[in-house]
Scaffold this active site. Structure first.
Site, PDB file in Angstrom:
ATOM      1  N   LEU A  61       0.876  -1.177   0.000  1.00 27.34           N
ATOM      2  CA  LEU A  61       0.000   0.000   0.000  1.00 27.34           C
ATOM      3  C   LEU A  61       0.907   1.218   0.000  1.00 27.34           C
ATOM      4  CD1 LEU A  61      -3.082   0.287   0.197  1.00 27.34           C
ATOM      5  CD2 LEU A  61      -2.795   0.710   2.605  1.00 27.34           C
ATOM      6  N   ASP A  62       0.644   2.154  -0.887  1.00 24.79           N
ATOM      7  CA  ASP A  62       1.454   3.360  -1.023  1.00 24.79           C
ATOM      8  C   ASP A  62       1.449   4.229   0.226  1.00 24.79           C
ATOM      9  OD1 ASP A  62       1.269   4.606  -4.416  1.00 24.79           O
ATOM     10  OD2 ASP A  62       2.820   3.579  -3.262  1.00 24.79           O
ATOM     11  N   VAL A  63       2.374   5.187   0.237  1.00 25.80           N
ATOM     12  CA  VAL A  63       2.389   6.150   1.337  1.00 25.80           C
ATOM     13  C   VAL A  63       1.169   7.051   1.239  1.00 25.80           C
ATOM     14  CG1 VAL A  63       3.666   8.082   2.291  1.00 25.80           C
ATOM     15  CG2 VAL A  63       4.886   6.092   1.475  1.00 25.80           C
ATOM     16  N   GLN A 196      -0.914   1.276  -6.700  1.00 24.70           N
ATOM     17  CA  GLN A 196      -1.742   2.474  -6.555  1.00 24.70           C
ATOM     18  C   GLN A 196      -1.376   3.507  -7.604  1.00 24.70           C
ATOM     19  OE1 GLN A 196      -0.522   1.071  -3.486  1.00 24.70           O
ATOM     20  NE2 GLN A 196      -2.483   0.037  -3.559  1.00 24.70           N
TER      21      GLN A 196
END
Lengths: 262, 433
Positions: A61-63, A196
């Site tokens: 999961l991206d930042v 993402q």
């Protein structure tokens, strides 16, 4: 975890010399069997039970994105790899904004271009979404490496169970427009093998198709395989009790899903 | 910016000001209209695709393209409202009032595209037309009549106008053009275009079979002419007919709203949802009512699949579309239900999930079905085109050369409005987004 009552110490049957009777010394020492806790299991001897925990993470999961993030502990890591091989779809809600184009496709990047967007209607957006779904359906069938000429391929296609079971580029299985209020819009995306950034790029491409431009303001994962937002623990609940409950609730679901797929 | 201030990264306020000052581009205004386009794909050496550079490359490095496996855009001068694919040739018609209303390309050995005067020799005509060329129709009021529909058979073609009847051209060895058969007539380079006007009411649909023609009038009656050895004229005999004659049988008195044919079998749909068939039945197309292989009188086909909206006939297989949007196929060949279903006399439904129906999008419905010689095409109300069947010389447009056993999407950049299927090529009318 260490504060929780540990496992009951192992018991061993030992033959202990009974306390010798007080009358006179000597004589046969009676052996009485008694259950005695093994000294080796005593917490002071062994030390704390858990020193290190093996934690593995599920799909990245991206930042900048938020949402469901699956973690596996200990034995759960093996289940994680099995879940990864199941290739289940993930569901995201993606919010976008028309009228701007940035270099990294999100609203925090450097501005590249501004365009008008008042010609965009919900129908046009839905038409584009239908085309995206169509091309991705084709990719789904092509990357699943099934021979199209067999009867099994036909039956799987009817049920909609054809999925790429190996490595594949990102594929979107379904898109739906949830909200549309110029200049904002919200989509629900079901996808496989994506990142993402790919979803943000897709928002940008939707903007281009509609002869305008779009940036992505929010990416939120609401479902990752079997785990949905309802099972997920928010920040306030990151304590042992809730984690244990959550693991207990999800175990059954994970098992059924694994059995179904493998 | 003063000299005493350090450079540094632009502050948030400066960024915001720069953003607001940026110019706004406009790509499409509020009145942007969707354009209508024509896409072609399939076998190109006959010229039927209308792209001369596929057959005769205009640049040295280009190679002749025998097959166009994916949809290719065809530039047309006018908006095309009706198209039809024959056996190696194509007709495009537009709804305009201009003098040029119909264009044709492909094989012209029987003058099925009219007389195309050759530029090299003014007396002879072209045998292969590589580009959409206007077809001169002998209209009495060329600037008022509109062309409603075109249809193509094996070597003849029909043009339907709104006030001047039907024009036929091409091969007439079986009377399919509606005029008397002339022995040893040379059809190549012929100027003759016959006009048919004697029907009981205005003709609203024309359909070409392989060597016969069917006309449907406003009153719901059907006329036929042409070859009848398989009973496809439906007139009760197996001879050829050179004058359009009314059909009787089970359709006498029934208001027919659609008729279809491509090979030697014909289907007609009535306004109450019944389907009637006649013609060739060697491939079990009419086996539900009769054991004979040729049926020369229209017979009612008692299928209990619901009210039928549209029917399409192929060479060996037939397909119907019901009011609920379900697609039923029967006959012989690749019917669309996997490689195991090769022939059936009773209609079998193709599951709607293959056309994109799912719990996610439950309002997708098949809008129309079309048939080529051994292919089927269906397009949905969302404008997605699905094809299946024998992939003869790349005519399915999927990009692959293999036969397709279940409905497969064709990626067309736009919403598909209509499709015409031929033997080895297809034409579609598409609206851009």
């Amino acid at each position: 975890l260490n504060a929780a009552p540990g496992r009951a110490p192992r018991q061993r049957v030992r033959f202990l010399p009974a306390p010798a009777p007080a009358s006179g010394g000597g004589g046969a020492v009676e052996l009485v069997a008694a259950r005695v806790p093994v000294l080796a299991d005593h917490p002071l001897v062994r030390g704390p039970r858990f020193r290190k925990l093996k934690i593995g993470a599920g799909h990245r999961l991206d930042v900048k994105a938020s949402g469901v993030f699956v973690l596996g502990i200990g034995h759960g890591n093996k289940l994680l790899t099995e879940l990864y091989n199941c290739h289940l779809t993930k569901v995201y809600t993606v919010r976008g904004l028309f009228g701007k184009a940035t270099d990294d496709f999100s609203d925090t990047g450097n501005l590249v271009e501004k365009t008008t967007f008042d010609h965009i209607t919900r129908e046009k957006l839905e038409r584009i979404l239908a085309v995206i779904q169509g091309t991705n359906q084709k990719a789904l069938l092509m990357y699943s490496n099934i021979d199209m000429k067999t009867q099994e391929a036909y039956e799987l296609a009817v049920k909609g169970l054809i999925r790429p079971m190996g490595k594949s580029p990102p594929i979107i299985t379904a898109v739906r427009c949830l909200q549309f209020a110029l200049p904002e819009f919200q989509l629900e995306v079901h996808c496989l093998h994506e990142t993402q950034q790919y979803l943000r790029k897709m928002v940008h491409e939707i903007g281009l198709e509609l002869k305008s431009s779009a940036v992505c303001t929010q990416v939120r994962r609401i479902r990752d395989g079997v785990f949905s937002v309802d099972d997920a623990l928010p920040r306030t609940q990151w304590n042992l009790q809730s984690i244990q409950e959550a693991i207990w609730n999800c175990q059954f679901k994970v098992e059924t899903e694994l059995e179904k797929t493998l | 910016r003063g000299l005493g201030v350090a450079a540094g990264p632009p502050s948030t306020r400066q960024l915001r000001e720069a953003e607001e000052a940026a110019p706004v581009f406009q790509y499409a205004g509020k009145a942007a209209r969707r354009k209508d386009r024509v896409f072609v794909w399939g076998f190109s050496y006959s010229g039927a695709l209308g792209v001369p550079s596929f057959v005769r490359p205009d640049a040295g490095w280009k190679k002749p393209r025998r097959i166009q496996p994916t949809p290719y855009r065809l530039e047309t001068e006018e908006k095309i409202s009706s198209a039809a694919c024959g056996y190696g040739f194509t007709l495009l018609a537009s709804n305009t009032r201009d003098v040029t209303k119909v264009w044709g390309m492909g094989l012209n050995k029987d003058s099925q595209l009219g007389f195309q005067r050759s530029r090299r020799d003014q007396t002879k005509g072209y045998e292969y037309v590589l580009e959409p060329s206007p077809i001169p129709l002998p209209l009495e009021k060329p600037q008022q009549t509109r062309v409603l529909q075109v249809s193509c058979g094996r070597a003849h073609s029909l043009v339907l106008t709104d006030s001047e009847g039907v024009f036929t051209m091409g091969n007439n060895s079986y009377g399919q053009c509606g005029r008397k058969v002339v022995e040893d007539e040379i059809y190549s380079g012929s100027h003759l275009i016959h006009q048919l006007k004697e029907f009981d009411s205005r003709v609203v649909q024309v359909v070409c079979g392989q060597d016969h023609s069917l006309f449907r009038t406003k009153k719901g009656t059907i006329y036929a002419c042409g070859w009848g050895a398989d009973g496809q004229t439906g007139l009760g005999h197996y001879n050829i007919t050179s004058v359009p004659t009314k059909l009787h049988g089970d359709i006498a008195g029934v208001n027919i709203i659609q008729v279809s044919s491509y090979g030697d079998c014909c289907l007609a749909v009535s306004d109450e949802g019944d389907v009637f068939g006649w013609g060739n039945s060697e491939y079990l197309q009419l086996a539900s009512v009769t054991e004979t292989t040729q049926v020369n009188v229209p017979r009612h086909l008692p299928f209990k699949i619901g009210k039928i909206k549209e029917a399409a006939c192929g060479g060996t297989g037939n397909v119907v579309l019901t009011e609920e949007g379900n697609v039923f196929v029967w006959g012989y060949g690749i019917l669309g239900k996997g490689p195991n279903l090769i022939e059936t006399a009773v209609p079998e439904m193709i599951p709607p999930s293959l056309f994109g129906w799912s719990d996610f999008s439950p309002d997708i419905r098949v809008a129309h079905v079309r048939c080529g010689l051994s292919q089927f095409a269906a397009f949905t109300n969302r404008g997605e085109l699905f094809v299946w069947g024998k992939n003869l010389r790349g005519c399915l447009g999927t990009g692959r050369m293999e036969d397709q056993y279940f409905p497969w999407r064709v990626t067309v950049p736009g919403e598909v409005v209509d499709v015409a299927c031929g033997v080895d090529h297809m034409v579609s009318m598409v609206r851009s987004f």
